[in-house]
Design a protein around this motif. Structure first.
Motif, PDB file in Angstrom:
ATOM      1  N   SER A  22      12.829  -0.472  -8.178  1.00  0.00           N
ATOM      2  CA  SER A  22      11.983  -1.244  -7.253  1.00  0.00           C
ATOM      3  C   SER A  22      11.557  -0.434  -6.039  1.00  0.00           C
ATOM      4  O   SER A  22      10.445  -0.591  -5.531  1.00  0.00           O
ATOM      5  N   HIS A  25       8.290   1.421  -6.212  1.00  0.00           N
ATOM      6  CA  HIS A  25       7.072   0.618  -6.326  1.00  0.00           C
ATOM      7  C   HIS A  25       6.910  -0.380  -5.193  1.00  0.00           C
ATOM      8  O   HIS A  25       5.982  -1.181  -5.198  1.00  0.00           O
ATOM      9  N   SER A  26       7.802  -0.355  -4.234  1.00  0.00           N
ATOM     10  CA  SER A  26       7.706  -1.282  -3.108  1.00  0.00           C
ATOM     11  C   SER A  26       6.824  -0.703  -2.013  1.00  0.00           C
ATOM     12  O   SER A  26       6.742   0.516  -1.845  1.00  0.00           O
ATOM     13  N   SER A  27       6.193  -1.587  -1.266  1.00  0.00           N
ATOM     14  CA  SER A  27       5.375  -1.139  -0.133  1.00  0.00           C
ATOM     15  C   SER A  27       6.205  -0.874   1.110  1.00  0.00           C
ATOM     16  O   SER A  27       5.673  -0.407   2.115  1.00  0.00           O
ATOM     17  N   GLY A 296       2.434 -11.138 -12.809  1.00  0.00           N
ATOM     18  CA  GLY A 296       1.186 -10.403 -12.734  1.00  0.00           C
ATOM     19  C   GLY A 296      -0.003 -11.334 -12.772  1.00  0.00           C
ATOM     20  O   GLY A 296       0.134 -12.543 -13.000  1.00  0.00           O
ATOM     21  N   ASP A 297      -1.197 -10.752 -12.587  1.00  0.00           N
ATOM     22  CA  ASP A 297      -2.431 -11.539 -12.644  1.00  0.00           C
ATOM     23  C   ASP A 297      -2.687 -12.048 -14.062  1.00  0.00           C
ATOM     24  O   ASP A 297      -3.362 -13.059 -14.258  1.00  0.00           O
ATOM     25  N   HIS A 301      -1.014  -7.552 -17.362  1.00  0.00           N
ATOM     26  CA  HIS A 301      -0.741  -6.921 -16.065  1.00  0.00           C
ATOM     27  C   HIS A 301       0.758  -6.939 -15.759  1.00  0.00           C
ATOM     28  O   HIS A 301       1.325  -5.944 -15.291  1.00  0.00           O
ATOM     29  N   ARG A 305       3.206  -3.716 -15.360  1.00  0.00           N
ATOM     30  CA  ARG A 305       4.051  -3.486 -14.188  1.00  0.00           C
ATOM     31  C   ARG A 305       5.482  -3.159 -14.616  1.00  0.00           C
ATOM     32  O   ARG A 305       6.105  -2.220 -14.098  1.00  0.00           O
ATOM     33  N   ASP A 356       6.123  -7.626  -3.794  1.00  0.00           N
ATOM     34  CA  ASP A 356       5.161  -8.056  -4.806  1.00  0.00           C
ATOM     35  C   ASP A 356       5.529  -9.363  -5.498  1.00  0.00           C
ATOM     36  O   ASP A 356       4.763 -10.343  -5.475  1.00  0.00           O
ATOM     37  N   ASP A 357       6.700  -9.395  -6.158  1.00  0.00           N
ATOM     38  CA  ASP A 357       7.039 -10.564  -6.959  1.00  0.00           C
ATOM     39  C   ASP A 357       7.424 -11.765  -6.103  1.00  0.00           C
ATOM     40  O   ASP A 357       7.129 -12.905  -6.462  1.00  0.00           O
ATOM     41  N   GLU A 359       6.158 -12.498  -3.196  1.00  0.00           N
ATOM     42  CA  GLU A 359       4.907 -13.068  -2.684  1.00  0.00           C
ATOM     43  C   GLU A 359       4.191 -13.866  -3.764  1.00  0.00           C
ATOM     44  O   GLU A 359       3.604 -14.918  -3.479  1.00  0.00           O
ATOM     45  N   ARG A 360       4.250 -13.402  -5.006  1.00  0.00           N
ATOM     46  CA  ARG A 360       3.634 -14.169  -6.090  1.00  0.00           C
ATOM     47  C   ARG A 360       4.390 -15.486  -6.318  1.00  0.00           C
ATOM     48  O   ARG A 360       3.783 -16.507  -6.645  1.00  0.00           O
TER      49      ARG A 360
END
Length: 384
Positions: A22, A25-27, A296-297, A301, A305, A356-357, A359-360
């Motif tokens: 993680s 791939h994390s911001s 994912g979208d 997607h 990921r 990411d996840d 927030e989704r």
């Protein structure tokens, strides 16, 4: 359907996510951020404002590893170490509106009196908002860290074979049951009305040692040094094995089940209820699912990921529960089936990557499960 919160949604907070890769791939840019109060408080506030009912905090005596029972490597894929879960919980309870904080606390290498006092202190900060998850330590490295009694050496594959867990960890889980009972006895030694009740600041007749029956494994008599107004609930994470289920039936107010393709939710519920019927003084238990998620979208997607995360980790992601890979819509359908078809009371979601996840979950999943109270949303918007 109105937003009656009858199905609880929780996010399991852990570093920058539960996938071993993680971090790559994390911001989040600076690992030091994970050891600040702002990082955790911001997540609790975002969860609360987004309709999440609870967050969970992990605990651990030794460094995290990519696979159970292995040594921490230097690959740089993961930030190692955690803040103390009780300290973080105190921050979240005092600085956010999150409804519940589930605090994991080790029971194999700790003292019931200390844990009882810590959780009672949290309950004073957030009455009715504290849940305790007692954690059995099956990692022999933890005993080395604290100089405690050695635990059975487990290989990584043992975690996924229920009979091996039952045989090797039976005594640890029996000790955990006695430990939880000891903590609850201690909470009863100093009820909230003993301090500031009945128009008096201090009522010593309300504070008394615990009543010890038989020969308890943990004969902590008390009385506790902290008043307990609302005792925390107890949650147990129960992998599909006899001993975790026995512990859950004996002490848990809620149980986190770990479904897999081989052991779906109906099978787990049936197995638990069989054990519950055979457990003396079993407590009423709310059933929750506990799953990891990669969202994912689109389904493609989401799978892309996960593939990129696995490539970065150097191996497929293997967990103690199922990994949902897909869209928020499909996940909402799955959770709807679990609630309406099998009577589950909630779910704990482990996001593969933060933010990411998570927030989704907050922005895409929760609105599907919680239609607007105004009733203006179309019928496809809400499923629970």
């Amino acid at each position: 359907m109105t937003d009656d919160r009858s199905f609880c949604i929780g996010i399991a907070l852990e570093g920058v996510g539960w996938h071993p890769a993680s971090w790559s791939h994390s911001s989040v840019a600076d690992p030091a951020e994970l050891f600040t109060a702002d990082y955790w408080v911001d997540w609790a506030r975002a969860a609360a404002s987004g309709g999440i009912d609870f967050v969970t905090l992990e605990d651990g005596l030794s460094l995290q590893t990519d696979q159970f029972g292995t040594a921490a490597d230097d690959a740089g894929r993961r930030v190692r170490g955690r803040l103390d879960s009780v300290v973080v919980a105190a921050l979240l309870l005092s600085m956010s509106d999150i409804s519940e904080v589930v605090v994991t606390r080790n029971v194999t290498h700790s003292n019931p009196f200390h844990v009882a006092a810590q959780l009672a202190s949290l309950a004073a900060i957030g009455p009715g908002r504290v849940v305790w998850r007692p954690q059995v330590s099956a990692d022999a490295r933890d005993a080395v860290v604290v100089g405690g009694t050695s635990t059975p050496a487990l290989e990584p594959e043992d975690v996924y074979v229920p009979p091996r867990i039952a045989r090797r960890l039976r005594d640890l889980f029996r000790d955990a049951e006695d430990y939880v009972h000891a903590v609850r006895r201690l909470w009863a030694t100093f009820p909230g009305e003993g301090l500031g009740g009945g128009g008096k600041f201090w009522q010593p007749e309300q504070v008394r040692p615990a009543t010890l029956e038989g020969r308890p494994r943990y004969p902590a008599a008390g009385p506790l040094t902290v008043p307990v107004g609302t005792p925390p609930s107890v949650a147990v994470l129960a992998h599909h094995a006899l001993e975790p289920y026995r512990l859950g039936a004996a002490v848990a107010d809620r149980l986190f089940l770990t479904p897999t393709s081989d052991h779906p939710i109906p099978e787990l519920l049936a197995a638990f209820h069989q054990i519950e019927e055979l457990t003396p003084d079993a407590t009423p238990t709310l059933m929750y699912a506990d799953i990891a998620v990669v969202l994912g979208d689109s389904d493609d997607h989401a799978h892309d990921r996960l593939a990129r995360l696995n490539d970065a980790a150097g191996a497929p992601w293997s967990t103690d529960t199922s990994i949902f890979v897909g869209t928020a819509d499909r996940l909402a359908d799955e959770l709807t089936n679990w609630r309406d078809g099998h009577g589950l009371s909630g779910v704990r979601l482990r996001p593969a990557v933060l933010p990411d996840d998570a927030e989704r979950i907050i922005h895409d999943l929760v609105p599907l499960l919680r239609p607007p109270a105004s009733g203006a949303a179309n019928s496809d918007a809400g499923r629970l």
